[in-house]
Design a protein around this motif. Sequence first.
Motif, PDB file in Angstrom:
ATOM      1  N   PHE A 175       0.812  -1.218   0.000  1.00 38.76           N
ATOM      2  CA  PHE A 175       0.000   0.000   0.000  1.00 38.76           C
ATOM      3  C   PHE A 175       0.847   1.270   0.000  1.00 38.76           C
ATOM      4  O   PHE A 175       0.442   2.281  -0.556  1.00 38.76           O
ATOM      5  CB  PHE A 175      -0.936   0.009   1.216  1.00 38.76           C
ATOM      6  N   GLY A 176       2.022   1.188   0.635  1.00 42.49           N
ATOM      7  CA  GLY A 176       2.875   2.372   0.712  1.00 42.49           C
ATOM      8  C   GLY A 176       2.177   3.533   1.387  1.00 42.49           C
ATOM      9  O   GLY A 176       1.542   3.382   2.437  1.00 42.49           O
ATOM     10  N   GLU A 177       2.261   4.713   0.761  1.00 43.94           N
ATOM     11  CA  GLU A 177       1.618   5.915   1.290  1.00 43.94           C
ATOM     12  C   GLU A 177       0.442   6.346   0.398  1.00 43.94           C
ATOM     13  O   GLU A 177       0.072   7.521   0.368  1.00 43.94           O
ATOM     14  CB  GLU A 177       2.639   7.049   1.389  1.00 43.94           C
ATOM     15  N   THR A 178      -0.150   5.379  -0.300  1.00 45.89           N
ATOM     16  CA  THR A 178      -1.228   5.681  -1.240  1.00 45.89           C
ATOM     17  C   THR A 178      -2.420   6.328  -0.559  1.00 45.89           C
ATOM     18  O   THR A 178      -3.008   7.280  -1.089  1.00 45.89           O
ATOM     19  CB  THR A 178      -1.681   4.387  -1.956  1.00 45.89           C
ATOM     20  N   THR A 179      -2.800   5.825   0.614  1.00 47.55           N
ATOM     21  CA  THR A 179      -3.965   6.378   1.320  1.00 47.55           C
ATOM     22  C   THR A 179      -3.766   7.850   1.627  1.00 47.55           C
ATOM     23  O   THR A 179      -4.653   8.685   1.374  1.00 47.55           O
ATOM     24  CB  THR A 179      -4.221   5.598   2.622  1.00 47.55           C
TER      25      THR A 179
ATOM     26  N   GLN B   2      -4.926  13.439   0.967  1.00 48.72           N
ATOM     27  CA  GLN B   2      -4.416  14.801   1.125  1.00 48.72           C
ATOM     28  C   GLN B   2      -4.284  15.560  -0.188  1.00 48.72           C
ATOM     29  O   GLN B   2      -4.251  16.790  -0.197  1.00 48.72           O
ATOM     30  CB  GLN B   2      -3.057  14.772   1.823  1.00 48.72           C
ATOM     31  N   GLY B   3      -4.173  14.846  -1.317  1.00 45.18           N
ATOM     32  CA  GLY B   3      -4.019  15.514  -2.601  1.00 45.18           C
ATOM     33  C   GLY B   3      -2.714  16.288  -2.675  1.00 45.18           C
ATOM     34  O   GLY B   3      -1.657  15.807  -2.234  1.00 45.18           O
ATOM     35  N   PRO B   4      -2.748  17.534  -3.200  1.00 40.18           N
ATOM     36  CA  PRO B   4      -1.522  18.337  -3.327  1.00 40.18           C
ATOM     37  C   PRO B   4      -0.818  18.583  -1.997  1.00 40.18           C
ATOM     38  O   PRO B   4       0.402  18.762  -1.967  1.00 40.18           O
ATOM     39  CB  PRO B   4      -2.028  19.652  -3.926  1.00 40.18           C
TER      40      PRO B   4
ATOM     41  N   PHE C 109      -0.180  16.522   0.281  1.00 43.09           N
ATOM     42  CA  PHE C 109       0.746  15.422   0.568  1.00 43.09           C
ATOM     43  C   PHE C 109       2.136  15.781   0.059  1.00 43.09           C
ATOM     44  O   PHE C 109       3.136  15.622   0.772  1.00 43.09           O
ATOM     45  CB  PHE C 109       0.253  14.134  -0.094  1.00 43.09           C
ATOM     46  N   MET C 110       2.199  16.263  -1.176  1.00 43.16           N
ATOM     47  CA  MET C 110       3.489  16.629  -1.759  1.00 43.16           C
ATOM     48  C   MET C 110       4.118  17.810  -1.013  1.00 43.16           C
ATOM     49  O   MET C 110       5.327  17.845  -0.771  1.00 43.16           O
ATOM     50  CB  MET C 110       3.316  16.967  -3.236  1.00 43.16           C
ATOM     51  N   LYS C 111       3.284  18.777  -0.647  1.00 43.45           N
ATOM     52  CA  LYS C 111       3.795  19.945   0.085  1.00 43.45           C
ATOM     53  C   LYS C 111       4.379  19.534   1.425  1.00 43.45           C
ATOM     54  O   LYS C 111       5.450  20.007   1.833  1.00 43.45           O
ATOM     55  CB  LYS C 111       2.672  20.966   0.281  1.00 43.45           C
ATOM     56  N   ASN C 112       3.672  18.658   2.132  1.00 41.87           N
ATOM     57  CA  ASN C 112       4.144  18.207   3.451  1.00 41.87           C
ATOM     58  C   ASN C 112       5.451  17.417   3.334  1.00 41.87           C
ATOM     59  O   ASN C 112       6.355  17.568   4.152  1.00 41.87           O
ATOM     60  CB  ASN C 112       3.081  17.348   4.127  1.00 41.87           C
ATOM     61  N   GLN C 113       5.523  16.553   2.309  1.00 38.27           N
ATOM     62  CA  GLN C 113       6.740  15.771   2.127  1.00 38.27           C
ATOM     63  C   GLN C 113       7.925  16.664   1.749  1.00 38.27           C
ATOM     64  O   GLN C 113       9.049  16.435   2.196  1.00 38.27           O
ATOM     65  CB  GLN C 113       6.530  14.703   1.045  1.00 38.27           C
ATOM     66  N   ARG C 114       7.663  17.685   0.930  1.00 38.68           N
ATOM     67  CA  ARG C 114       8.745  18.604   0.563  1.00 38.68           C
ATOM     68  C   ARG C 114       9.234  19.382   1.775  1.00 38.68           C
ATOM     69  O   ARG C 114      10.438  19.602   1.936  1.00 38.68           O
ATOM     70  CB  ARG C 114       8.269  19.569  -0.518  1.00 38.68           C
ATOM     71  N   ALA C 115       8.293  19.810   2.627  1.00 41.96           N
ATOM     72  CA  ALA C 115       8.681  20.542   3.835  1.00 41.96           C
ATOM     73  C   ALA C 115       9.535  19.671   4.763  1.00 41.96           C
ATOM     74  O   ALA C 115      10.409  20.165   5.469  1.00 41.96           O
ATOM     75  CB  ALA C 115       7.428  21.022   4.565  1.00 41.96           C
ATOM     76  N   ARG C 116       9.286  18.373   4.710  1.00 39.20           N
ATOM     77  CA  ARG C 116       9.992  17.453   5.613  1.00 39.20           C
ATOM     78  C   ARG C 116      11.307  16.950   5.043  1.00 39.20           C
ATOM     79  O   ARG C 116      12.306  16.829   5.758  1.00 39.20           O
ATOM     80  CB  ARG C 116       9.080  16.265   5.920  1.00 39.20           C
ATOM     81  N   TYR C 117      11.332  16.662   3.721  1.00 35.75           N
ATOM     82  CA  TYR C 117      12.503  16.007   3.133  1.00 35.75           C
ATOM     83  C   TYR C 117      13.212  16.836   2.062  1.00 35.75           C
ATOM     84  O   TYR C 117      14.262  16.435   1.571  1.00 35.75           O
ATOM     85  CB  TYR C 117      12.088  14.668   2.502  1.00 35.75           C
ATOM     86  N   GLY C 118      12.634  17.945   1.642  1.00 34.64           N
ATOM     87  CA  GLY C 118      13.229  18.723   0.566  1.00 34.64           C
ATOM     88  C   GLY C 118      12.514  18.483  -0.748  1.00 34.64           C
ATOM     89  O   GLY C 118      11.509  17.768  -0.823  1.00 34.64           O
ATOM     90  N   SER C 119      13.033  19.052  -1.823  1.00 34.25           N
ATOM     91  CA  SER C 119      12.361  19.008  -3.122  1.00 34.25           C
ATOM     92  C   SER C 119      12.554  17.698  -3.878  1.00 34.25           C
ATOM     93  O   SER C 119      11.976  17.505  -4.947  1.00 34.25           O
ATOM     94  CB  SER C 119      12.863  20.167  -3.999  1.00 34.25           C
TER      95      SER C 119
ATOM     96  N   LEU D 184      -5.949   6.012 -10.747  1.00 31.63           N
ATOM     97  CA  LEU D 184      -5.457   6.604  -9.503  1.00 31.63           C
ATOM     98  C   LEU D 184      -5.812   5.710  -8.320  1.00 31.63           C
ATOM     99  O   LEU D 184      -6.383   6.154  -7.321  1.00 31.63           O
ATOM    100  CB  LEU D 184      -6.060   8.004  -9.314  1.00 31.63           C
ATOM    101  N   SER D 185      -5.493   4.436  -8.441  1.00 29.23           N
ATOM    102  CA  SER D 185      -5.806   3.472  -7.391  1.00 29.23           C
ATOM    103  C   SER D 185      -4.737   2.394  -7.360  1.00 29.23           C
ATOM    104  O   SER D 185      -3.928   2.265  -8.278  1.00 29.23           O
ATOM    105  CB  SER D 185      -7.179   2.839  -7.648  1.00 29.23           C
ATOM    106  N   LEU D 186      -4.747   1.618  -6.296  1.00 32.32           N
ATOM    107  CA  LEU D 186      -3.828   0.490  -6.213  1.00 32.32           C
ATOM    108  C   LEU D 186      -4.252  -0.583  -7.218  1.00 32.32           C
ATOM    109  O   LEU D 186      -5.444  -0.838  -7.384  1.00 32.32           O
ATOM    110  CB  LEU D 186      -3.847  -0.108  -4.799  1.00 32.32           C
ATOM    111  N   PRO D 187      -3.300  -1.217  -7.896  1.00 36.96           N
ATOM    112  CA  PRO D 187      -3.642  -2.247  -8.897  1.00 36.96           C
ATOM    113  C   PRO D 187      -4.049  -3.561  -8.253  1.00 36.96           C
ATOM    114  O   PRO D 187      -3.400  -4.594  -8.424  1.00 36.96           O
ATOM    115  CB  PRO D 187      -2.343  -2.370  -9.706  1.00 36.96           C
TER     116      PRO D 187
END
Length: 320
Positions: A45-49, A54-56, A58-68, A206-209
């Motif tokens: 599943f990873g971080e799919t949920t 979270q939509g966009p 999710f990417m913003k939060n990950q960038r704030a935490r780990y960088g670009s 946009l779903s798990l296979p």
Amino acid sequence: MALFMVVLVLLFILALSICTALLRWNELKFSKKGLPPGTMGWPIFGETTEFLKQGPNFMKNQRARYGSFFKSHILGCPTAVSMDPELNRYILMNEAKGLVPGYPQSMLDILGKCNIAAVHGSTHKQMRGALLALISPTMIKQQLLPKIDEFMRNFVSDWDNKIIDIQEKTKQMAFLSSLKQIASVESTSIAQEFMPEFFKLVLGTLSLPIDLPGTNYRRGLKGRKIILTILKQLIEKRRGNQESHKDMLAYLMSKEDNNRYKLSDDEIIDQIITILYSGYETVSTTSMMAVKYLHDHPSILEELRVSNKKKKKRKENMFF
């Protein structure tokens, strides 16, 4: 009672230990040297949920935490995410020099094995050439823009004095306008059956296979089957009546010498699905937000009106 509570506590500790071990195992599995920072979430599943919820953000939060530039596990695929403009430009410019684009398995399965995202090398070059020929400057000026203008005038003609669901209308607009470009004459007759299946197809990518009853992936695969039937019947009908058409499907089906990129029926169908898919989400979302923000900011809307009037006046003066 006391024994029951002890058992519950032990079960809870066991479940917590298993979850912690699974998370740790998944992190170690993708902790190879050279990979960017980030988390991989649960196995499979990873971080799919979180990504879908979270939509966009999710990417913003990950960038704030780990960088670009960070790693994740989305839609069943280990993924390296780049939000760095310079790095993205480098990747796009060097796609044919050792860098092969990858896409989630659900997207590849539902969009088809012949879609431009699934092929590489000479086949990719041929597909890309066929698609680029559809949007040449001549095609845009003589066919695409006039058809879009006519479609939009008809589409919004009955909106006066009505409450409109902009989100729903922009989704319909993005799909129907693209379908009009692909199959101009038949678009109206096939739209009612085609559209709900297409929306299922989009959600499926946009779903798990995981091919189980009730999943978006299963619905997406079923939607694709119905769309394949519709398009195959349309192609057979056009070959049978030999009528002349001026749309994307006619060009893709053309066997004339001036068509350098001759495709099979399966390739044509997958390119049509790709065209519809690639323009749907971005156009509908952008259109919806444009309407919303223009409504919320009347001064900007008025500036836009003034600018358009000036442009229109300049064009009129060019003919005198």
